[in-house]
Every structure is written in structure tokens, then in C-alpha cells.
Design an enzyme around this catalytic site. Structure first.
Site, PDB file in Angstrom:
ATOM      1  N   ARG A 117     -51.181 115.331  74.597  1.00  0.00           N
ATOM      2  CA  ARG A 117     -51.235 115.583  73.139  1.00  0.00           C
ATOM      3  C   ARG A 117     -50.045 116.405  72.636  1.00  0.00           C
ATOM      4  O   ARG A 117     -50.131 117.102  71.628  1.00  0.00           O
ATOM      5  CB  ARG A 117     -52.548 116.253  72.738  1.00  0.00           C
ATOM      6  N   LYS A 139     -37.636 112.248  64.457  1.00  0.00           N
ATOM      7  CA  LYS A 139     -38.237 110.910  64.427  1.00  0.00           C
ATOM      8  C   LYS A 139     -38.193 110.360  65.845  1.00  0.00           C
ATOM      9  O   LYS A 139     -37.129 110.322  66.466  1.00  0.00           O
ATOM     10  CB  LYS A 139     -37.448 109.983  63.513  1.00  0.00           C
ATOM     11  N   GLU A 181     -22.585 105.600  60.585  1.00  0.00           N
ATOM     12  CA  GLU A 181     -23.522 106.652  60.146  1.00  0.00           C
ATOM     13  C   GLU A 181     -22.759 107.838  59.542  1.00  0.00           C
ATOM     14  O   GLU A 181     -23.200 108.432  58.560  1.00  0.00           O
ATOM     15  CB  GLU A 181     -24.397 107.137  61.313  1.00  0.00           C
ATOM     16  N   LYS A 213     -27.817 116.516  57.531  1.00  0.00           N
ATOM     17  CA  LYS A 213     -29.127 115.994  57.953  1.00  0.00           C
ATOM     18  C   LYS A 213     -30.162 117.118  58.014  1.00  0.00           C
ATOM     19  O   LYS A 213     -31.309 116.940  57.601  1.00  0.00           O
ATOM     20  CB  LYS A 213     -29.021 115.276  59.306  1.00  0.00           C
ATOM     21  N   GLU A 223     -40.523 112.329  55.493  1.00  0.00           N
ATOM     22  CA  GLU A 223     -40.000 111.233  54.678  1.00  0.00           C
ATOM     23  C   GLU A 223     -40.964 110.772  53.585  1.00  0.00           C
ATOM     24  O   GLU A 223     -41.303 109.588  53.483  1.00  0.00           O
ATOM     25  CB  GLU A 223     -39.615 110.038  55.571  1.00  0.00           C
ATOM     26  N   ARG A 227     -36.032 112.308  52.242  1.00  0.00           N
ATOM     27  CA  ARG A 227     -35.456 111.911  53.533  1.00  0.00           C
ATOM     28  C   ARG A 227     -35.041 110.440  53.540  1.00  0.00           C
ATOM     29  O   ARG A 227     -34.230 110.027  54.356  1.00  0.00           O
ATOM     30  CB  ARG A 227     -36.458 112.204  54.664  1.00  0.00           C
ATOM     31  N   ASN A 231     -31.459 106.710  54.900  1.00  0.00           N
ATOM     32  CA  ASN A 231     -31.397 105.262  55.150  1.00  0.00           C
ATOM     33  C   ASN A 231     -30.423 104.579  54.194  1.00  0.00           C
ATOM     34  O   ASN A 231     -30.467 103.358  54.032  1.00  0.00           O
ATOM     35  CB  ASN A 231     -32.795 104.647  55.001  1.00  0.00           C
ATOM     36  N   HIS A 234     -28.947 101.122  54.774  1.00  0.00           N
ATOM     37  CA  HIS A 234     -29.673 100.535  55.903  1.00  0.00           C
ATOM     38  C   HIS A 234     -30.510  99.312  55.540  1.00  0.00           C
ATOM     39  O   HIS A 234     -30.909  98.570  56.429  1.00  0.00           O
ATOM     40  CB  HIS A 234     -30.576 101.589  56.559  1.00  0.00           C
ATOM     41  N   HIS A 238     -30.215  96.478  58.156  1.00  0.00           N
ATOM     42  CA  HIS A 238     -31.293  95.991  59.023  1.00  0.00           C
ATOM     43  C   HIS A 238     -31.446  94.481  58.895  1.00  0.00           C
ATOM     44  O   HIS A 238     -31.712  93.784  59.879  1.00  0.00           O
ATOM     45  CB  HIS A 238     -32.619  96.687  58.679  1.00  0.00           C
ATOM     46  N   HIS A 264     -24.680  98.504  64.964  1.00  0.00           N
ATOM     47  CA  HIS A 264     -25.475  99.094  63.876  1.00  0.00           C
ATOM     48  C   HIS A 264     -24.570  99.731  62.811  1.00  0.00           C
ATOM     49  O   HIS A 264     -24.764  99.514  61.613  1.00  0.00           O
ATOM     50  CB  HIS A 264     -26.438 100.133  64.459  1.00  0.00           C
TER      51      HIS A 264
HETATM   52  N1  GLY Z   1     -32.422 108.153  60.905  1.00  0.00           N
HETATM   53  C1  GLY Z   1     -33.028 108.463  59.693  1.00  0.00           C
HETATM   54  C2  GLY Z   1     -33.862 109.691  59.748  1.00  0.00           C
HETATM   55  O1  GLY Z   1     -33.814 110.435  60.711  1.00  0.00           O
HETATM   56  O2  GLY Z   1     -34.605 109.953  58.839  1.00  0.00           O
END
Ligand code: GLY
Length: 363
Positions: A117, A139, A181, A213, A223, A227, A231, A234, A238, A264
Site C-alpha cells: 500500500r 505521475k 519537452e 514543473k 491535475e 497541471r 500537456n 501533446h 499523441h 515523442h
Molecule cells: N508529464 C506531464 C505531467 O507530469 O503532468
């Protein structure tokens, strides 16, 4: 060493950036307190390097390897890792250390977040993409056959280490991934704020991206809104990656999927230009701002053009964009505007099609 704080209250941590920053690992693990053994998650290609031989968490450890590329980022790998942690006897007060790029940090972080957990983990990011994005912000996740990153958690690491020495061995494609990026971050700060250019030292670029960031993540860890700006570029990216993968799959089957496909960062670069064109079409920005997007992306050595395989494929691209998990049932894009870059919901499909056509017609 340069340190950037990710301020998240009790979940705050530091990102350490510098040449040979891996030697900070033992201190980072010690700062967690309580850790008596560590499971290091990496890949054979990383574990076989001289660089890796000096990874030392300062406590007893065992190394667990995962496969390469997106196919390895599966729930089967997560189960395999958790079972190996259990066999090794990793306890609740112990820790996982990820050493690698985004695939490794996502898998190790996800496994750490659900094993017993939730146990502590530390990321040592070895690619430019992981240093400026994947390893920072908590993430974690794995892919499903239905799509990328469809399962995962928000689970913050106890520390992130960006060892710039690892960048010396990156391939041209891995540099392109990171540069796409990095170019994105140039658009995420308020107008007039100094960021960096392609000519800035790589250390300063990584530090500045991580600062940006950290600021975004600390304002919206899970997010719910802000946040989403991370993206930027993106949504089309994508779609381009999915289209590219599908056409390679048709011609070659599952083997050699890594060969010759769009990186990417290259996809993000085109996605940034597309987002600027769409924003102009919607009256959110002017020509000068679109030109600036093209200039910044070009300065980072990335193409601003729609790749040839995507030309005449507007319908398919829009279908992929609709399916993007971030689209949230309508066409949501992250777009530049008078208040800067922000999520914009319910974008008119006609504007999207016309923007793809416009992108196609660019020299
Ligand atoms: N890669 C996008 C984020 O970390 O929110």
C-alpha cells in the site's frame, strides 16, 4: 549540485541536478530515515554501464530489471516487480530506487505506490526527457492494450536525482525526445519572463524546466486544471504517435516497433506549432506569437512540419485526438492566449480540421 524544491507540504522533495549527481543517492535514501534495504529498478542496458557501477544507496540492495520500451510498461511487469520486492523481503519502511528513463521511473513509481500500500521511492533520471518531465511530479503508471498510461497513481518520490553525466551517452532520438519537452516549457511561463534558449547550458535548461514543473505541480498536484498545461502540444503529438505506431504495426507486426518511428519530442514539437495555429484561428493569439512558436521549436533543432505519413490523414488524427484520455469527452486543447497557456474546452471541430490543413500547407 543545484537543488530545486518541489513544494508539496509533507510530500515536498528536492530535485538534485548536476554532473555525477548519482553520488547524492546515499544521502537522499538516508534522509528518508528507516530504510534498511532498497530495491533498485532499472534496465539491462543501464545496469551494464560503468556509470551504473557507482550507484550506491548506502544500504543493502538488490537490482531488478525490466524490459525496454512501451511494451514493457505493462501490469504484468508491475506484478513481476512487486513479487520480486516481496521475495527480497522489502518492508514498509524500505525503499525503491528507479534508475532509468520514463519507462523505468513510471513502472518503479507505480509499483512502489501499490506495494504494501505504498513504499518510498527515489528516481535517478538518466534521460533528458525523464530529467525535465517524467521523473518529477509524481505521475506513475503503466499501459493497457487499450492505450498508454491508462492505469497509474499520483505518488511523489522522496527525491529525484538528475545526473548530467548520463546525457553524454544519449542517442540523437533521446535528445530529440528531451528537446521537444524543453521547448514546451519555453511557452509555459508568463510573457516577458526569462526562460532559456537552445544556446543555454544543458544544466541551466534542466534546472529551469524543473523549476517551472515544480511550480505547476505544487499548484495542482493531481491535475484538476493547471497541471494540464504540462500537456501543451501533446494532444496532436499523441495522435501523431498513435498513427505512426499503427502504420508501423500494419507493415511490420509487433517486432522492431522502435525503429524509425517518430520520437515523442519530435511529435510534441509539431504539436506545439499546431496548438499555436489553432489558437490563432480561435482569435486567442496573433501572427507574431505563432512565428515565435516556430522560431523556438526550430532553435531546438526540431521540425515544425507535419510528418509526411500524417498528411491527408486529418480524419484519423482527429479521431485519435478525441480518444486522448485528456480530452475528457469533448475536444479539450491546451492553448496559448491572452492569459498565457491554459486548457480550453469544447473546441470547434471545424477549427481543428482547418488548423490541420493549415499546418499541412506550411512550407
Ligand atoms: N508529464 C506531464 C505531467 O507530469 O503532468
Amino acid at each position: 549540485m543545484r537543488k530545486v524544491e518541489v513544494p508539496l507540504g509533507q510530500r515536498s522533495y528536492q530535485v538534485t541536478i548536476g554532473q555525477d549527481a548519482r553520488f547524492e543517492l546515499a544521502d537522499t535514501v538516508a534522509s528518508i530515515g528507516s530504510v534498511s534495504r532498497v530495491g533498485i529498478v532499472t534496465q539491462d542496458i543501464v545496469a551494464s554501464t560503468e556509470w551504473f557501477a557507482s550507484i550506491d544507496p548506502g544500504v543493502r540492495f538488490e537490482i531488478f530489471t525490466v524490459g525496454e520500451g512501451e511494451p514493457a510498461k505493462s501490469l504484468a511487469t508491475v506484478e513481476d516487480l512487486c513479487r520480486k520486492f516481496a521475495s527480497y523481503g522489502l518492508g514498509r519502511h524500505d525503499a525503491v530506487v528507479a534508475v532509468g528513463g520514463g519507462v523505468v521511473t513510471d513502472l518503479a513509481g507505480f509499483s512502489a505506490s501499490i506495494y504494501l500500500r505504498g513504499v518510498a521511492y527515489v528516481n535517478i533520471a538518466t534521460t533528458l526527457l525523464a530529467q525535465v518531465d517524467a521523473a518529477v511530479g509524481g505521475k506513475t503508471g503503466a499501459n493497457l492494450p487499450e492505450g498508454k498510461n491508462l492505469v497509474g497513481t499520483f505518488w511523489q518520490p522522496k527525491g529525484v536525482i538528475c545526473d548530467l553525466a548520463t546525457l553524454e551517452t544519449l542517442s540523437a532520438r533521446e535528445w530529440a525526445c528531451g528537446r521537444g519537452e524543453i521547448a514546451k516549457y519555453a511557452f509555459l511561463v508568463p510573457r516577458g519572463t526569462e526562460t532559456f534558449s537552445a544556446g543555454t547550458s544543458i544544466e541551466d535548461q534542466v534546472v529551469r524546466c524543473v523549476e517551472i514543473k515544480a511550480d505547476v505541480v505544487s499548484g495542482d498536484e493531481r491535475e484538476s486544471e493547471r497541471r494540464m498545461v504540462l500537456n501543451y502540444g501533446h494532444t496532436l503529438a499523441h495522435a501523431l504517435e498513435a498513427l505512426d505506431l499503427a502504420r508501423h504495426f500494419e507493415t511490420r507486426g509487433a517486432g522492431n516497433l522502435g525503429q524509425g518511428i517518430l520520437a515523442h519530442g519530435e511529435a510534441v514539437a509539431v504539436g506545439l506549432i499546431f496548438a499555436a495555429i489553432l489558437a490563432r484561428r480561435m482569435g486567442r493569439i496573433d501572427d507574431g506569437r505563432v512565428d515565435w512558436h516556430r522560431r523556438v521549436v526550430s532553435e531546438f533543432g526540431l521540425s515544425t512540419e507535419l510528418p509526411s505519413f500524417a498528411r491527408g490523414k486529418g480524419e484519423e488524427l482527429v479521431e485519435y485526438m478525441r480518444r486522448d484520455k485528456k480530452a475528457n469527452h469533448d475536444l479539450t486543447f491546451v492553448l496559448d492566449g491572452p492569459r498565457g497557456v491554459e486548457p480550453v474546452r469544447g473546441v470547434d471541430i471545424k477549427d481543428v480540421f482547418e488548423s490541420i490543413e493549415e499546418l499541412e500547407s506550411l512550407p
